[in-house]
Scaffold this motif. Structure first.
Motif, mmCIF file in Angstrom:
data_model
loop_
_atom_site.group_PDB
_atom_site.id
_atom_site.type_symbol
_atom_site.label_atom_id
_atom_site.label_comp_id
_atom_site.label_asym_id
_atom_site.label_seq_id
_atom_site.Cartn_x
_atom_site.Cartn_y
_atom_site.Cartn_z
ATOM 1 N N TRP A 260 9.055 -5.660 -0.694
ATOM 2 C CA TRP A 260 9.583 -4.649 0.226
ATOM 3 C C TRP A 260 8.821 -4.707 1.542
ATOM 4 O O TRP A 260 7.591 -4.617 1.555
ATOM 5 C CB TRP A 260 9.474 -3.252 -0.385
ATOM 6 C CG TRP A 260 10.297 -2.260 0.390
ATOM 7 C CD1 TRP A 260 9.836 -1.324 1.257
ATOM 8 C CD2 TRP A 260 11.713 -2.142 0.379
ATOM 9 N NE1 TRP A 260 10.893 -0.629 1.790
ATOM 10 C CE2 TRP A 260 12.069 -1.115 1.266
ATOM 11 C CE3 TRP A 260 12.745 -2.830 -0.286
ATOM 12 C CZ2 TRP A 260 13.394 -0.734 1.502
ATOM 13 C CZ3 TRP A 260 14.055 -2.448 -0.060
ATOM 14 C CH2 TRP A 260 14.360 -1.408 0.825
ATOM 15 N N ASP B 284 10.923 0.166 -6.384
ATOM 16 C CA ASP B 284 10.417 1.065 -7.428
ATOM 17 C C ASP B 284 11.521 1.349 -8.435
ATOM 18 O O ASP B 284 11.282 1.419 -9.643
ATOM 19 C CB ASP B 284 9.970 2.402 -6.824
ATOM 20 C CG ASP B 284 8.730 2.248 -5.958
ATOM 21 O OD1 ASP B 284 7.817 1.518 -6.370
ATOM 22 O OD2 ASP B 284 8.693 2.852 -4.872
ATOM 23 N N GLU C 142 4.202 2.896 -6.435
ATOM 24 C CA GLU C 142 4.399 1.984 -5.312
ATOM 25 C C GLU C 142 4.396 0.559 -5.802
ATOM 26 O O GLU C 142 3.371 -0.079 -5.960
ATOM 27 C CB GLU C 142 3.326 2.193 -4.248
ATOM 28 C CG GLU C 142 3.901 2.976 -3.075
ATOM 29 C CD GLU C 142 2.989 2.980 -1.888
ATOM 30 O OE1 GLU C 142 2.700 1.894 -1.359
ATOM 31 O OE2 GLU C 142 2.562 4.075 -1.498
ATOM 32 N N THR C 143 5.590 0.080 -6.080
ATOM 33 C CA THR C 143 5.717 -1.286 -6.533
ATOM 34 C C THR C 143 6.159 -2.086 -5.318
ATOM 35 O O THR C 143 7.259 -1.905 -4.832
ATOM 36 C CB THR C 143 6.815 -1.384 -7.620
ATOM 37 O OG1 THR C 143 6.881 -0.135 -8.303
ATOM 38 C CG2 THR C 143 6.563 -2.501 -8.572
ATOM 39 N N ASN C 144 5.288 -2.923 -4.817
ATOM 40 C CA ASN C 144 5.669 -3.655 -3.604
ATOM 41 C C ASN C 144 6.389 -4.951 -3.882
ATOM 42 O O ASN C 144 7.181 -5.416 -3.085
ATOM 43 C CB ASN C 144 4.450 -3.919 -2.724
ATOM 44 C CG ASN C 144 4.045 -2.630 -2.033
ATOM 45 O OD1 ASN C 144 4.897 -1.832 -1.683
ATOM 46 N ND2 ASN C 144 2.750 -2.422 -1.881
ATOM 47 N N LYS D 186 7.892 -2.780 4.442
ATOM 48 C CA LYS D 186 7.889 -1.361 4.794
ATOM 49 C C LYS D 186 8.332 -1.112 6.224
ATOM 50 O O LYS D 186 9.054 -0.176 6.513
ATOM 51 C CB LYS D 186 6.487 -0.783 4.605
ATOM 52 C CG LYS D 186 6.254 -0.273 3.213
ATOM 53 C CD LYS D 186 4.979 0.531 3.182
ATOM 54 C CE LYS D 186 4.688 0.958 1.761
ATOM 55 N NZ LYS D 186 3.284 1.189 1.553
ATOM 56 N N LYS E 159 8.964 8.774 -1.158
ATOM 57 C CA LYS E 159 7.907 7.745 -1.183
ATOM 58 C C LYS E 159 8.308 6.519 -1.993
ATOM 59 O O LYS E 159 7.531 5.583 -2.135
ATOM 60 C CB LYS E 159 6.635 8.349 -1.794
ATOM 61 C CG LYS E 159 5.920 9.323 -0.901
ATOM 62 C CD LYS E 159 4.491 8.834 -0.640
ATOM 63 C CE LYS E 159 3.855 9.550 0.518
ATOM 64 N NZ LYS E 159 2.961 10.612 0.116
ATOM 65 N N THR E 160 9.504 6.543 -2.574
ATOM 66 C CA THR E 160 9.884 5.397 -3.413
ATOM 67 C C THR E 160 10.829 4.472 -2.661
ATOM 68 O O THR E 160 11.532 4.888 -1.749
ATOM 69 C CB THR E 160 10.592 5.843 -4.702
ATOM 70 O OG1 THR E 160 11.792 6.509 -4.326
ATOM 71 C CG2 THR E 160 9.739 6.780 -5.521
ATOM 72 N N THR E 161 10.830 3.234 -3.086
ATOM 73 C CA THR E 161 11.742 2.250 -2.492
ATOM 74 C C THR E 161 12.689 1.768 -3.594
ATOM 75 O O THR E 161 12.431 1.994 -4.776
ATOM 76 C CB THR E 161 10.960 1.035 -1.958
ATOM 77 O OG1 THR E 161 10.427 0.339 -3.102
ATOM 78 C CG2 THR E 161 9.846 1.440 -1.013
#
Ligand code: ADP
Ligand code: MG
Length: 417
Positions: free
Chosen positions: A20, A106, A2-4, A22, A101-103
């Motif tokens: 990001w 990420d 989880e790299t925000n 969410k 679960k990744t963006t």
């Protein structure tokens, strides 16, 4: 994973910060104040450092259109397409990370410093030793075919772990749909090493586009088109065919690397996201005040794609390059090949970008209209040069040993107007 937030870097400088959101499922980007003073306009049309929004430190929002995945287009350009995405998904599975679960942030962190062009992302995922390593092209090619064809769960057994790491490191960043690898080749010995990070003296950066060893000669065709384009006066990076094992692959020198220096690039899709016509490329050329030579080049490339039926002329197949001094130019041409599916109906073989409002049955009159609207001098001579180069198709295919009946069908489909 989880790299925000990631830091966007260019040539060692911090360009800005990407976060990001969410709730909104979208990225926000803000330039680093000290970068705004450098005069390096990395996205001059849609996210200019000189715009009031940038200067007043108001965040830029990402673009929800599919190709940009919620990122600002200028930054989404650093993400790969189909082939690289499938490797990222396999890497997530291998690391037991649910892809839901990744963006995209990420994904940028996974790409780290391996992106095409010059942007880099921190923090970067650590993917083992970053130094250059020797590449066994044949083995890696076989392995990438396996990755493409097998179910993910069966691919990544531990015996393959090293090959898998190598594949991820040199193949997961470039765009495009065909499998490829980022390598460096020794000019004298032909030795192939990974093309990520710094490369030693005597090596040059290449993109290696794998042939798939099917009956369709992808690599040879792309090479013949390269020769044809050069004959038409189109600028391309030096390219060649090389056999590894008994399979011949297409290699092209990278225009986003000069020795160990990185050149910042933006595809048309990033530079001007709404572009869907050749006219839009000319308008970017005007907006950026590029020299006349770039308009002339772009005209030749448009005519070439129409004559020799390269209908895969979408907005990621045109790029602009920015020098370390901040000067923009049209990049050399790339991905020029025959892209008609001979077994598909005509509607499936339309150009991606329109010419004079049309994406099929384009005539010499249409080209003339574009030429006049964009001040192209001697356009009839330019069109004739492209036609003359296409007439060499048969002769050029003979040098690479290609099936005669396929050659005949391709030539018969050319647009000799
Ligand atoms: N010679 C090159 N130098 C630097 N980048 C390149 C070069 N050729 C292609 N690229 C980049 O790599 C991407 C994929 O290459 P491309 O030849 O278009 O592959 P595909 O046939 O899979 O579409 C391109 O969209 C472009 O951004
Ligand atoms: Mg392409």
């Amino acid at each position: 994973m989880e790299t925000n937030v990631v830091k966007v870097k260019l040539w060692g400088m911090t360009v800005g910060y990407l976060a990001w959101d969410k709730k909104a499922d979208i990225a926000t980007f803000e330039y680093e104040p000290s970068f705004l003073k450098k005069g390096l306009d990395i996205a001059p049309i849609i996210m200019s450092v000189y715009s009031p929004r940038s200067q007043n430190h108001i965040s830029w929002l990402g673009d929800k259109d599919k190709p940009y995945q919620g990122l600002p287009p200028a930054i989404a350009d650093s993400l790969p397409d189909k082939w690289g995405n499938s490797l990222f998904k396999a890497w997530l599975r291998d690391n037991n990370i649910p892809s839901g679960k990744t963006t995209p942030i990420d994904h940028l962190s996974f790409i780290g410093s391996r992106a095409m062009g010059a942007l880099e992302f921190e923090p970067a995922q650590k993917l083992g030793n970053a130094s250059s390593f020797s590449v066994d092209v044949q083995r890696l090619y076989e392995f990438s075919k396996q990755v493409l064809s097998e179910q993910a769960s069966t691919v990544l057994n531990r015996e393959n772990a090293i090959l898998w790491q190598d594949l991820i490191r040199i193949s997961s960043s470039p765009g495009g749909k065909r499998p490829k690898a980022i390598v460096a080749i020794n000019k004298n010995t032909g030795e192939v090493i990974s093309g990520q990070g710094m490369i030693p003296e005597g090596y040059e950066h290449f993109i290696l586009k794998y042939d798939d060893n099917s009956t369709y000669p992808y690599a040879k065709l792309e090479y013949v088109y390269y020769e044809m384009a050069l004959a038409a006066g189109i600028t391309m990076m030096p390219s060649e065919l090389r056999a590894y094992g008994n399979i011949t692959h297409f290699l092209t020198r990278r225009f986003d690397r000069k020795g160990n220096e990185r050149i910042h690039t933006q595809t048309l899709a990033a530079m001007s996201p709404a572009s869907d016509s050749y006219e839009d490329i000319f308008s970017v050329i005007r907006r950026l005040k590029l020299p006349y030579e770039d308009s002339r080049q772009q005209f030749l490339r448009m005519v070439f794609n129409i004559v020799s039926r390269n209908v895969d002329d979408h907005s990621k197949n045109f790029t602009f390059c920015m020098s370390p001094e901040g000067v923009w130019r049209l990049s050399p041409a790339y991905d020029l090949t025959y892209s008609i599916d001979l077994s598909a109906p005509a509607y499936a073989n339309r150009h991606s970008l329109t010419v004079n409002g049309k994406n099929e049955s384009i005539t010499r009159e249409d080209l003339k209209t574009i030429a006049l609207n964009n001040d192209i001098q001697n356009y009839n001579t330019l069109i004739d040069e492209v036609l003359a180069s296409a007439e060499q198709f048969d002769r050029l295919t003979a040098t690479v040993d290609m099936d005669k009946s396929l050659v005949g069908k391709i030539y018969a489909s050319f647009n000799f107007f």
